[in-house]
Design an enzyme around this catalytic site. Structure first.
Site, PDB file in Angstrom:
ATOM      1  N   GLY A  79     -34.254  43.644   2.202  1.00 17.74           N
ATOM      2  CA  GLY A  79     -33.549  42.909   3.622  1.00 17.74           C
ATOM      3  C   GLY A  79     -32.193  42.852   3.642  1.00 17.74           C
ATOM      4  N   PRO A  80     -31.698  42.415   4.614  1.00 19.94           N
ATOM      5  CA  PRO A  80     -30.077  41.968   4.958  1.00 19.94           C
ATOM      6  C   PRO A  80     -29.442  41.168   3.966  1.00 19.94           C
ATOM      7  CG  PRO A  80     -31.392  41.820   6.891  1.00 19.94           C
ATOM      8  CD  PRO A  80     -32.424  41.858   6.026  1.00 19.94           C
ATOM      9  N   PRO A  81     -28.251  41.312   3.647  1.00 12.58           N
ATOM     10  CA  PRO A  81     -27.835  40.519   2.847  1.00 12.58           C
ATOM     11  C   PRO A  81     -27.836  38.973   3.054  1.00 12.58           C
ATOM     12  CG  PRO A  81     -25.984  42.250   3.119  1.00 12.58           C
ATOM     13  CD  PRO A  81     -27.169  42.375   4.030  1.00 12.58           C
ATOM     14  N   THR A 102     -30.584  36.910   2.841  1.00 14.08           N
ATOM     15  CA  THR A 102     -31.880  36.599   3.700  1.00 14.08           C
ATOM     16  C   THR A 102     -32.573  35.748   2.502  1.00 14.08           C
ATOM     17  OG1 THR A 102     -32.608  38.752   3.042  1.00 14.08           O
ATOM     18  CG2 THR A 102     -31.971  37.990   5.288  1.00 14.08           C
ATOM     19  N   GLY A 103     -32.085  35.762   1.082  1.00 19.74           N
ATOM     20  CA  GLY A 103     -32.990  35.172   0.111  1.00 19.74           C
ATOM     21  C   GLY A 103     -33.639  35.781  -0.851  1.00 19.74           C
ATOM     22  N   GLU A 160     -11.137  35.968  29.923  1.00 23.42           N
ATOM     23  CA  GLU A 160     -12.108  35.345  29.218  1.00 23.42           C
ATOM     24  C   GLU A 160     -13.030  34.826  30.609  1.00 23.42           C
ATOM     25  OE1 GLU A 160     -13.185  35.419  26.548  1.00 23.42           O
ATOM     26  OE2 GLU A 160     -11.440  36.408  25.717  1.00 23.42           O
TER      27      GLU A 160
END
Length: 670
Positions: free
Chosen positions: A235-237, A239-240, A459
């Site tokens: 998983g992505p960094p 995420t646990g 903006e």
């Protein structure tokens, strides 16, 4: 009594510091014994020496030429005089060395020698004057041996450092191949449990099943089931993944070995494979057991890739030994391997096959419901206001990982403490989100009035176009206060989609081009301020054409390889003609949305001007300010009473490509 004497010996262990202490004592003793005060020698002056010489008291003068010092020896008759009473006593000496009664430091040798010669002639003396050189055999020996002692000491120190440091059995050079894994068991205080892991229901179920298998194997083996060899957390960094492994260490009642993939790497050849063997040997001796290898891509990278110099042979040998231990001829029973990585695409295929890592558990970014649970965990130690709404916080943090949410909570507490508050409020969390996503405010940045006006219209252009398009993300706030590397920023609250349609992506691209379009409409000039906008829309357009197959001319083709096998290739997977077509379609798609943004702003030019002037005055405007100028947004769906309860959780079971640009919309800021 004899038994007690044997079991509790009072013999101290030998230490190398003893040798250093002995050398220091010898040096100090040598210096003291050779000092004038201890030996009975007194220091005198040149004038006193001349007086003693005229009185005929001096028997011999020894001039030491290499130290500019003179030693004075008195005659027996002179020692009986009262003036020499202090030096008349027999001095302490070592061996047969003769100790002088006086010593003095002379200046120029020639002048000193002439003065003595002149006094001898005047008084007709037969005083002996001799010249000599002194050398210390002890110092010479020490200087000769000291370099070799230093070299040997440095060599011993380096060997101990390379072998893991420290003395004892684990620190010797011959034990360098021992495993560095940290052991957690029932004697180790591990407080993390599955209750501390919010969200991740699917991942927790699979990991809990592994723990239950080790606790109660008969429940599964009675039906013919076998224990899985390994589980890979992907998983992505943030995420646990590592947190989930810590929970396993806290919940499992079996030995748990934890280490990183880089712990196998060493400067010596064969150490990595040796440590793998030792690790599995320890786990097998304590089986049933669990081994956790964090960042396994450090040793699990696919073999034979980008290995032109042969520098990766040691890493490949380590991987080969790991493959053999996990499912080789001599299989280790009741030893489960957990591993974590965010780069599963580069792992070796042999490592990923069934029988080694039987299960690949994907740990995805949390959805809105899981983010609320994560907030509940991280808010436990934080003193919050009673009116704090966790549903609101979860909606304000789309695309945030568990680590990001933990950072938000900590940053909010720091902001509240900085403002001398008694509790953390809703505004502190919003400021923390802005701080993390956009960076630190830089109100002291020097900006000219013309630049500030350009930024305000830029903006305001984003806000206007996004308000007028159906599928664009709804605006939260707009600011022209410099933050981080940007001169202005617009915050949106995107809808959390699992699939994205072409019209949705085009509306997002059009809203992103609204800033440059506003500069063109108002000033008839463009600037470099749209760099991040151009980068975003170019990535989105390229993804539509080459990844998702959403372009009519290219067709239903994708040049994206999820396995990562093309990362090391030298050729593009399409011809030069196709590359030219891709570039043309990307440019065409972006220019269409740019013209569309200009058209929207031309139709609402008066409202754009009002919004920009209001932004120049207030510097920060919110959704309510846009409603006053443009009216209610016609595309807004009726908000549910509890959007969390209406969330469709079944869709989370479908795999989502983490590299899709749509997955990054949650944290978009300019």
């Amino acid at each position: 009594m004899a038994k007690d004497n044997n079991t509790n010996p009072k013999k101290p262990k030998f230490s190398t510091w003893w040798v250093y202490g002995l050398i220091a004592i010898l040096l100090i003793g040598f210096q003291v014994l050779n000092s004038g005060d201890f030996s009975g020698t007194k220091t005198t002056t040149t004038s006193e020496l001349q007086e003693y010489l005229r009185n005929g008291d001096i028997e011999k003068i020894t001039i030491i030429t290499n130290t500019n010092q003179a030693k004075v020896f008195l005659s027996d008759e002179a020692l009986a005089k009262d003036v020499h009473k202090e030096v008349a006593e027999k001095p302490f000496s070592i061996g047969t060395a003769v100790i002088p009664q006086y010593v003095l430091d002379y200046g120029d040798l020639q002048i000193f020698q002439n003065e003595i010669t002149e006094i001898k002639k005047e008084s007709n003396l037969d005083t002996i004057v001799e010249f000599d050189k002194e050398s210390s055999y002890f110092i010479d020996l020490l200087v000769g041996i000291l370099p070799f002692v230093l070299i040997i000491g440095i060599w011993i120190y380096l060997m101990r450092r390379m072998s893991g440091g420290g003395g004892g059995a684990g620190g010797q050079i011959f034990n360098i191949g021992k495993s560095k894994a940290k052991l957690f068991d029932e004697k180790t205080d591990t407080r993390t449990s599955f209750k501390d892991v919010a969200g991740l229901e699917g991942a927790k179920e699979e990991v809990e099943e592994i723990v239950e298998f080790l606790r109660n194997p008969d429940k599964y083996t009675s039906l013919g089931g076998k224990i899985p060899k390994g589980a890979l957390l992907v998983g992505p960094p943030g995420t646990g993944k590592t947190l989930l492994a810590k929970a396993v260490a806290g919940e499992a009642k079996v030995p748990f070995f934890s280490l990183s993939g880089s712990d196998f790497v060493e400067m010596f050849v064969g150490v990595g494979a040796s440590r793998v063997r030792d690790l599995f040997k320890q786990a097998k001796d304590k089986s049933p057991a669990i081994i956790f290898i964090d960042e396994i891509d450090a040793i699990g990278r696919a073999r034979g890739k980008n290995n032109f110099t042969g520098s990766n042979d040691e890493r490949e040998n380590t991987l080969n030994q790991l493959l053999t231990e996990m499912d080789g001829f001599g299989t280790n029973t009741n030893v489960i391997v957990l591993a974590a990585t965010n780069r599963a695409d580069i792992l070796d295929k042999a490592l990923m096959r069934a029988g080694r890592f039987d299960r690949q558990i994907y740990v995805d970014l949390p959805d809105i419901r899981e983010r609320k649970e994560i907030f509940e965990v991280h808010l436990r130690p934080i003193k919050t206001a009673e009116t704090l709404d966790l549903n609101f916080l979860a909606r304000q943090t789309p695309g945030f990982s568990g680590a990001d949410i933990a950072n938000v909570c900590n940053e909010a507490a720091l902001i509240a403490a900085r403002q001398e508050k008694k509790a953390v409020t809703k505004q502190d969390f919003l400021d923390a989100v802005d701080r993390i996503v956009g960076g630190l405010e830089k109100k002291n940045k020097i900006i000219t009035p013309r630049e500030k006006k350009t930024i305000a219209y830029h903006e305001a252009g984003h806000a206007t176009v996004s308000w007028m398009l159906e599928h664009a993300a709804p605006l939260v706030k707009v600011t022209i206060v410099p933050r981080g590397q940007s001169l202005g920023a617009a915050w949106y609250l995107p809808e959390e989609r699992l699939i994205v349609r072409p019209e949705q992506m085009k509306d997002e691209m059009c809203a992103t081009m609204g800033g440059r379009a506003a500069e063109k409409v108002i000033f008839d000039q463009i600037s470099t301020g749209a760099l991040s906008d151009l980068e975003k829309v170019t990535k989105q357009a390229r993804a539509m054409v080459t990844v998702y197959g959403l372009n009519d001319k290219i067709g239903n083709l994708t040049y994206y390889d999820s396995s990562g096998q093309t990362d090391y290739g030298f050729l593009k997977p399409y011809s030069e003609d196709t590359a030219k077509t891709i570039d043309q379609e990307i440019s065409k798609l972006i220019e269409e949305q740019y013209r569309r943004a200009i058209q929207v702003l031309e139709e609402n030019k008066d409202k754009l001007t009002i919004l920009a002037e209001h932004l120049l005055e207030k510097e920060v405007i919110f959704k309510e300010d846009l409603e006053k100028i443009f009216g209610k947004r016609p595309f807004v769906k009726e908000e549910m009473d509890d959007p969390l309860a209406e969330k469709v959780t079944e869709a989370k079971e479908q795999p989502v490509n983490n590299e899709e640009p749509a997955a990054e919309l949650g944290k978009e800021n300019k």
